[in-house]
Scaffold this active site. Structure first.
Site, mmCIF file in Angstrom:
data_model
loop_
_atom_site.group_PDB
_atom_site.id
_atom_site.type_symbol
_atom_site.label_atom_id
_atom_site.label_comp_id
_atom_site.label_asym_id
_atom_site.label_seq_id
_atom_site.Cartn_x
_atom_site.Cartn_y
_atom_site.Cartn_z
ATOM 1 N N HIS A 134 -11.275 3.964 -8.236
ATOM 2 C CA HIS A 134 -10.265 4.886 -7.719
ATOM 3 C C HIS A 134 -9.328 5.367 -8.820
ATOM 4 O O HIS A 134 -9.005 6.551 -8.912
ATOM 5 C CB HIS A 134 -9.477 4.238 -6.572
ATOM 6 C CG HIS A 134 -10.227 4.247 -5.278
ATOM 7 N ND1 HIS A 134 -11.184 3.312 -4.986
ATOM 8 C CD2 HIS A 134 -10.198 5.099 -4.221
ATOM 9 C CE1 HIS A 134 -11.699 3.574 -3.788
ATOM 10 N NE2 HIS A 134 -11.121 4.655 -3.305
ATOM 11 N N LYS A 169 -10.643 -2.897 4.652
ATOM 12 C CA LYS A 169 -9.925 -3.736 5.613
ATOM 13 C C LYS A 169 -8.425 -3.600 5.423
ATOM 14 O O LYS A 169 -7.968 -3.241 4.334
ATOM 15 C CB LYS A 169 -10.350 -5.194 5.473
ATOM 16 C CG LYS A 169 -9.805 -5.889 4.239
ATOM 17 C CD LYS A 169 -10.067 -7.377 4.306
ATOM 18 C CE LYS A 169 -9.727 -8.076 3.013
ATOM 19 N NZ LYS A 169 -8.322 -8.479 2.919
#
Lengths: 191, 292
Positions: free
Chosen positions: A36, A103
């Site tokens: 990222h 999550k």
């Protein structure tokens, strides 16, 4: 249970709502902290990796090479997604993702990007590395292994019926926001 | 191959792949609690399936095999340097076998050499005692739950938390609220009241060595432990933060003395994938019994 096959159309993504349980089948890529940051800083995806219509999985798997020299996924549950909050909106916008699996949920910028570009956040069961590894039938390839190390590399997974729950949809709803607000109000009663 | 190495390797394998009985019982109880057909109940069901699969396949319960923390209690005659060398070899082998993920990264260069060995990895805490017994406990603590740990310095005006047990309660419950599902709940809290910033966190982690079924010898703390679990489970955060009845499976609170100027409450959050195991060794390093 709603079956999703990658690549996924925008129309199907926009029809999903918070609380829907889905099973994802098809090609999926992993990408977490290092990937990222790299993409955010203008890095390009390696040849052969295309996120368009696809699903990005926040996961640092345990992968070993079997006796035939094939990659074998030994454990592959989700990692905490909120660390990608500074970058995720941009990766959704620039690379055409339709789904992000992780999550713990994500924040406002990701929620806004999901709405604007047609993407959903899919919550997998944290810690359930074996149940989820069973759904990964093949690991055809890995990218950035040298550069980022095994947990942070981009792994390609062929998945069958990978289970997850829509907790942020493409219509601006977030289960995480709802549960935080409700639990905060509830806690105030007991202090 | 020496006995101690084999025992340590088996300790790592068991810790990574088999959930302790006390934790499994608590997970099954929480599965019963959740309303059938909800996403919370389905999450608990997947968790239960995962526990069985990991054990049967001898593969990690969770892919984040975490910080590797050994706690050793031994007589003064134990050669700690030799022990630590064996522990490092066992970690290296366990990583090759896939019981541990390649999980240790150089903080400056970002390099991961794939061995799990480096400054702070593994961590081995030695404690000498008068008994001839050698016990070794291992905790594997994943990054997701470690990241939601929190340390409060009381008083805390925002929480209206003063320097007393009620203030501690407010701080601990705030940690639960802030963690939501991000630490892979339902979770277990290890808490330390007092100490300094380092010893407070360390002592809070050591609480995670206690069995979930034990009773705190201090009645006030026993009451607080129970109250934290009951209150947290009324908040509706639930498994994975999906909403539901089980937010915590347990809370264990320990105490250290503090300086007059300091009053820390340190909270370590452990995920449901509570990987802890321990063994008692004989003089040759063979396993005499398992502790959990």
């Amino acid at each position: 249970m709603i079956e999703l096959k990658t690549p996924i159309s925008e129309e199907i993504i926009r029809s999903l709502k918070v609380g829907d349980e889905v099973l994802v089948t098809g090609r999926m890529f992993t990408g977490r902290d290092a990937v990222h940051k790299y993409l955010h800083e203008g890095g390009q995806l390696p040849a052969g990796v295309d996120f368009k219509g696809g699903v990005l999985y926040h996961c640092g798997p345990v992968i070993i090479k079997d006796d035939q020299g094939q990659w074998k996924c030994v454990a592959a549950g989700p990692t905490t997604s909120i660390r990608e909050e500074p970058y995720q909106w941009q990766v959704i916008r620039d690379f055409g993702l339709r789904g992000v699996i992780g999550k713990g949920g994500m924040g406002e910028r990701t929620l806004a990007a999901c709405k604007e570009y047609g993407c959903v956040y899919l919550h997998a069961i944290g810690g359930a590395a074996q149940v989820l590894a069973e759904c990964i039938k093949r690991v055809p390839n890995v990218h950035f292994m040298e550069k980022f190390g095994a947990p942070e590399a981009i792994w390609e997974f062929e998945t069958v019926q990978f289970p997850a729950v829509v907790t942020m949809d493409a219509n601006g709803n977030s289960l995480h926001k709802e549960v935080f607000a409700a639990s905060q109000a509830e806690l105030a009663k007991y202090l | 191959m020496n006995r101690l190495f084999e025992s340590l390797l088996e300790l790592i394998r068991r810790t990574s792949t088999v959930i302790p009985d006390d934790v499994h019982r608590a997970i099954l109880a929480s599965l019963e609690q959740e309303k059938k057909g909800t996403i919370a109940a389905n999450a608990m069901q997947i968790i239960d399936q995962n526990i069985a699969l990991a054990r049967n396949k001898s593969q990690p319960i969770c892919q984040d095999t975490g910080s590797i923390i050994f706690y050793v209690e031994a007589p003064a005659s134990l050669d700690q340097i030799a022990f630590e060398e064996q522990a490092r070899e066992a970690v290296k082998t366990a990583t090759k076998k896939g019981y541990l993920r390649q999980n240790s990264v150089d903080s400056i260069t970002g390099k991961n050499d794939g061995t799990n060995l480096g400054p702070g990895s593994p961590t081995v805490h030695f404690h000498q005692h008068r008994s001839p017994e050698i016990s070794v406990r291992l905790v594997l603590k994943g990054g997701g739950c470690e990241n939601v740990g929190a340390q409060y310095s009381l008083p805390n005006e925002k929480l209206k938390a003063n320097r007393d047990l009620d203030g501690c309660r407010k701080a601990i419950l705030d940690a639960v609220l802030q963690a939501q599902g991000k630490g892979c709940g339902p979770g277990i809290l290890g808490v330390c009241i007092g100490g300094d910033r380092a010893t407070g966190y360390e002592h809070s982690k050591q609480q995670l060595l206690r069995s979930l079924d034990d009773q705190n010898p201090n009645p006030e703390l026993a009451t607080l432990e129970k109250d934290i679990v009951e209150t947290a489970n009324k908040l509706g955060i639930g498994p994975m933060g999906f909403g539901g009845k089980t937010t915590l499976l347990g809370t264990k609170i320990g105490v250290l003395n503090r300086l007059p100027a300091s009053y820390f409450v340190s909270v370590s959050y452990m995920c449901w994938a509570y990987r802890r195991q321990g063994m008692v060794l004989d003089a040759e390093g063979a396993v005499q019994k398992w502790l959990y």
